[in-house]
Design a protein around this motif. Structure first.
Motif, short mmCIF file in Angstrom:
data_model
loop_
_atom_site.label_atom_id
_atom_site.label_comp_id
_atom_site.label_asym_id
_atom_site.label_seq_id
_atom_site.Cartn_x
_atom_site.Cartn_y
_atom_site.Cartn_z
N THR A 44 0.85 -1.19 0.00
CA THR A 44 0.00 0.00 0.00
C THR A 44 0.88 1.23 0.00
O THR A 44 1.78 1.36 0.84
N ALA A 45 0.63 2.15 -0.94
CA ALA A 45 1.39 3.39 -1.02
C ALA A 45 0.43 4.57 -1.01
O ALA A 45 -0.63 4.54 -1.62
N GLY A 46 0.82 5.62 -0.28
CA GLY A 46 0.01 6.82 -0.23
C GLY A 46 -0.39 7.17 1.19
O GLY A 46 0.15 6.63 2.16
N ARG A 47 -1.34 8.07 1.30
CA ARG A 47 -1.84 8.48 2.62
C ARG A 47 -2.81 7.43 3.09
O ARG A 47 -3.85 7.19 2.48
N GLN A 48 -2.52 6.80 4.21
CA GLN A 48 -3.26 5.60 4.62
C GLN A 48 -3.43 5.52 6.12
O GLN A 48 -2.73 6.16 6.90
N ARG A 49 -4.38 4.69 6.51
CA ARG A 49 -4.62 4.37 7.92
C ARG A 49 -3.73 3.18 8.27
O ARG A 49 -3.67 2.19 7.55
N ILE A 50 -3.03 3.28 9.42
CA ILE A 50 -2.16 2.19 9.86
C ILE A 50 -2.51 1.83 11.30
O ILE A 50 -2.48 2.68 12.18
N GLU A 51 -2.82 0.54 11.51
CA GLU A 51 -3.07 0.01 12.84
C GLU A 51 -2.12 -1.17 13.05
O GLU A 51 -2.23 -2.18 12.36
N LEU A 52 -1.20 -1.04 13.98
CA LEU A 52 -0.21 -2.09 14.22
C LEU A 52 -0.43 -2.72 15.60
O LEU A 52 -0.48 -2.00 16.61
N ALA A 53 -0.58 -4.04 15.61
CA ALA A 53 -0.79 -4.80 16.84
C ALA A 53 -1.95 -4.21 17.63
O ALA A 53 -3.05 -4.03 17.09
N ASP A 54 -1.73 -3.84 18.88
CA ASP A 54 -2.81 -3.30 19.73
C ASP A 54 -2.86 -1.78 19.71
O ASP A 54 -3.54 -1.18 20.54
N GLN A 55 -2.17 -1.14 18.78
CA GLN A 55 -2.14 0.31 18.60
C GLN A 55 -1.50 1.04 19.79
O GLN A 55 -1.67 2.25 19.95
N ARG A 56 -0.73 0.32 20.58
CA ARG A 56 -0.02 0.96 21.69
C ARG A 56 1.06 1.91 21.18
O ARG A 56 1.34 2.96 21.80
N PHE A 57 1.69 1.55 20.06
CA PHE A 57 2.78 2.38 19.53
C PHE A 57 2.41 3.08 18.22
O PHE A 57 2.90 4.18 17.97
N VAL A 58 1.57 2.46 17.40
CA VAL A 58 1.17 3.06 16.12
C VAL A 58 -0.30 2.77 15.86
O VAL A 58 -0.71 1.60 15.83
N GLY A 59 -1.09 3.83 15.67
CA GLY A 59 -2.51 3.65 15.38
C GLY A 59 -3.10 4.91 14.78
O GLY A 59 -2.44 5.94 14.66
N PRO A 60 -4.39 4.88 14.40
CA PRO A 60 -5.03 6.01 13.74
C PRO A 60 -5.69 7.02 14.67
O PRO A 60 -6.28 7.99 14.18
N ALA A 61 -5.63 6.77 16.00
CA ALA A 61 -6.30 7.68 16.95
C ALA A 61 -7.75 7.90 16.54
O ALA A 61 -8.24 9.02 16.46
N ALA A 62 -8.46 6.80 16.28
CA ALA A 62 -9.78 6.87 15.64
C ALA A 62 -10.85 7.51 16.51
O ALA A 62 -11.89 7.92 15.98
N PHE A 63 -10.65 7.64 17.80
CA PHE A 63 -11.68 8.25 18.64
C PHE A 63 -11.82 9.74 18.35
O PHE A 63 -12.90 10.30 18.46
N ARG A 64 -10.75 10.40 18.00
CA ARG A 64 -10.81 11.82 17.68
C ARG A 64 -11.53 12.01 16.35
O ARG A 64 -11.53 11.14 15.49
N GLN A 65 -12.13 13.18 16.16
CA GLN A 65 -12.87 13.43 14.93
C GLN A 65 -11.94 13.46 13.71
O GLN A 65 -12.32 12.99 12.64
N ASN A 66 -10.76 14.05 13.87
CA ASN A 66 -9.78 14.07 12.79
C ASN A 66 -8.82 12.91 12.98
O ASN A 66 -8.12 12.83 13.99
N GLU A 67 -8.77 12.02 12.02
CA GLU A 67 -7.99 10.80 12.14
C GLU A 67 -6.50 11.06 11.93
O GLU A 67 -6.12 11.98 11.21
N GLN A 68 -5.66 10.27 12.57
CA GLN A 68 -4.22 10.29 12.34
C GLN A 68 -3.90 9.31 11.22
O GLN A 68 -4.17 8.11 11.32
N THR A 69 -3.36 9.82 10.11
CA THR A 69 -3.00 8.97 8.99
C THR A 69 -1.53 9.18 8.63
O THR A 69 -0.87 10.09 9.15
N PHE A 70 -1.03 8.34 7.71
CA PHE A 70 0.39 8.30 7.42
C PHE A 70 0.63 8.37 5.92
O PHE A 70 0.01 7.62 5.16
N ASP A 71 1.54 9.24 5.48
CA ASP A 71 2.03 9.23 4.10
C ASP A 71 3.15 8.19 4.07
O ASP A 71 4.27 8.45 4.55
#
Length: 401
Positions: free
Chosen positions: A117-144
């Motif tokens: 996958t290439a581009g701006r994307q949602r990433i959820e790794l394992a239990d999201q303790r270290f890397v996640g989308p912070a989905a509870f907030r209205q503006n999501e955390q995404t990754f280029d």
């Protein structure tokens, strides 16, 4: 901001319509939320009413697909501190108004078990303790980012390079709350699925390459292992378990010189719609200097250390979180598909100097009917030696197709 990951997604969207077997799938994800916060020490209470919508379009042709998704957040009330509006007389509710491209990605999925996958994307790794989308907030955390996932039999591998992190501050972010943070982030996991669970080694190299964000002090390298599994212990009863250990130290331009350990142990029991869990998490400290304890700036924070949000930055003396949850799920209640009730209690202590930080009670009632969802949440934090007493209340309505 590094925009190179967006190029392939945009190119595919422009050319994919020429494919004879092209499938187009629209999507919409909307959320209306009211959040009230009462925090000792501040003159006003926060009353935030926000509406977020994410319209998207997926184009798929054979093993290739592309997704473009916008994100718009509108503040329907202004009596709160969104982190950018300067209303510091109110508690923080980090949901500022926003309009941006949330995701724009191209993906290749082969039958041999490899996905890229290439581009701006949602990433959820394992239990999201270290890397996640912070989905509870209205503006999501995404990754280029560029991410490659591979599975073959019992083995799996997941490797990501992210050149920029799009934060929950949205397009208006600036200064210490930027809209994006560039850096050479590398996330790697290698797993083996056994009869007792999945054992994974992981490495998270977080490069917060923005001097306005804690002077580079959130850049870290974390290496560790994690075991996650479950087993049937009786008819209709399942025991789940998770254990994790890691060591974190400074990385790249971080001026601090530190090393600290991370530990997690959790057990969960599910039986006939009832569930209970008990866990203990340790985010260790070094010598008590600020930002030399274990930090996880790319985590999905709402999932960890209480909903009141007192520990998005771990204190200099570290954190011990003892927590327990009990809950029950009722299925097929009238027109509702399910009703969920749960309560979680936390006790927070330091890793060094034996300090009692405080305790917290979190409650949730949620229901779902088709594409609609509703939830009522409460968090009550009672301070001992850290922060101040805080009460939060959320009423949320969701719709997704």
């Amino acid at each position: 901001m590094k925009l190179w990951p967006l190029v392939p997604a945009v190119a595919l969207c422009a050319t994919a319509v020429q494919a004879e077997d092209l499938q187009l799938t629209p999507s919409v994800d909307a959320r209306l939320r009211y959040e009230n916060v009462e925090q000792d020490g501040l003159p006003g209470d926060a009353d935030a009413l926000t509406l977020r919508a994410r319209p998207g379009l997926t184009a798929k042709s054979g093993e290739w697909s592309a997704l473009v998704e916008a994100e718009a957040t509108v503040a329907l009330s202004t009596g709160y501190n969104d982190g950018l509006n300067g209303k510091t007389q109110f508690p923080l509710v980090a949901d500022p108004s926003n309009l941006e491209i949330n995701r724009a990605q191209i993906r290749y999925s082969s039958l041999s078990g490899m996905t890229a996958t290439a581009g701006r994307q949602r990433i959820e790794l394992a239990d999201q303790r270290f890397v996640g989308p912070a989905a509870f907030r209205q503006n999501e955390q995404t990754f280029d980012a560029l991410r490659v996932q591979w599975t073959r039999g019992r083995l799996s591998a997941d490797l990501t390079y992210a050149g920029s992190v799009r934060t929950v501050n949205g397009s208006r972010g600036a200064g210490a709350r930027p809209s994006a943070i560039d850096g050479d982030n590398i996330f790697a996991l290698l797993g083996y699925r056994s009869d007792i669970g999945t054992l994974a080694g992981f490495a998270y190299l977080v490069d917060q390459d923005d001097v306005a964000v804690q002077g580079f002090r959130l850049s870290s390298q974390t290496y560790g292992v994690r075991l996650n599994g479950s087993l049937d212990i009786a008819a209709g009863a399942k025991l789940g378990y998770t254990a994790s250990w890691a060591r974190q130290s400074d990385y790249h331009r971080n001026p601090n010189d530190y090393s600290a350990e991370y530990w997690l142990g959790e057990a969960t029991l599910n039986y006939s719609g009832f569930n209970a869990s008990l866990g203990y998490e340790v985010l260790g400290a070094d010598d008590g200097t600020p930002l030399t304890s274990v930090q996880t700036p790319l985590a999905s924070f709402f999932r960890w250390n209480g909903w009141a949000g007192k520990f998005s930055t771990i204190p200099p003396d570290g954190l011990h979180d003892l927590y327990a949850t009990v809950g029950h799920t009722l299925k097929k209640v009238g027109p509702l598909q399910a009703i969920n009730l749960a309560a979680t209690w936390h006790r927070f202590d330091s890793d060094r100097l034996d300090r009692r930080y405080g305790h917290e009670l979190d409650l949730v009632l949620s229901a779902r009917h088709g594409p609609f969802g509703a939830s009522l949440r409460y968090a009550g934090y009672r301070a001992d030696t850290l922060a101040t007493d805080t009460d939060k209340l959320w009423l949320t309505l969701e719709w997704a197709v």
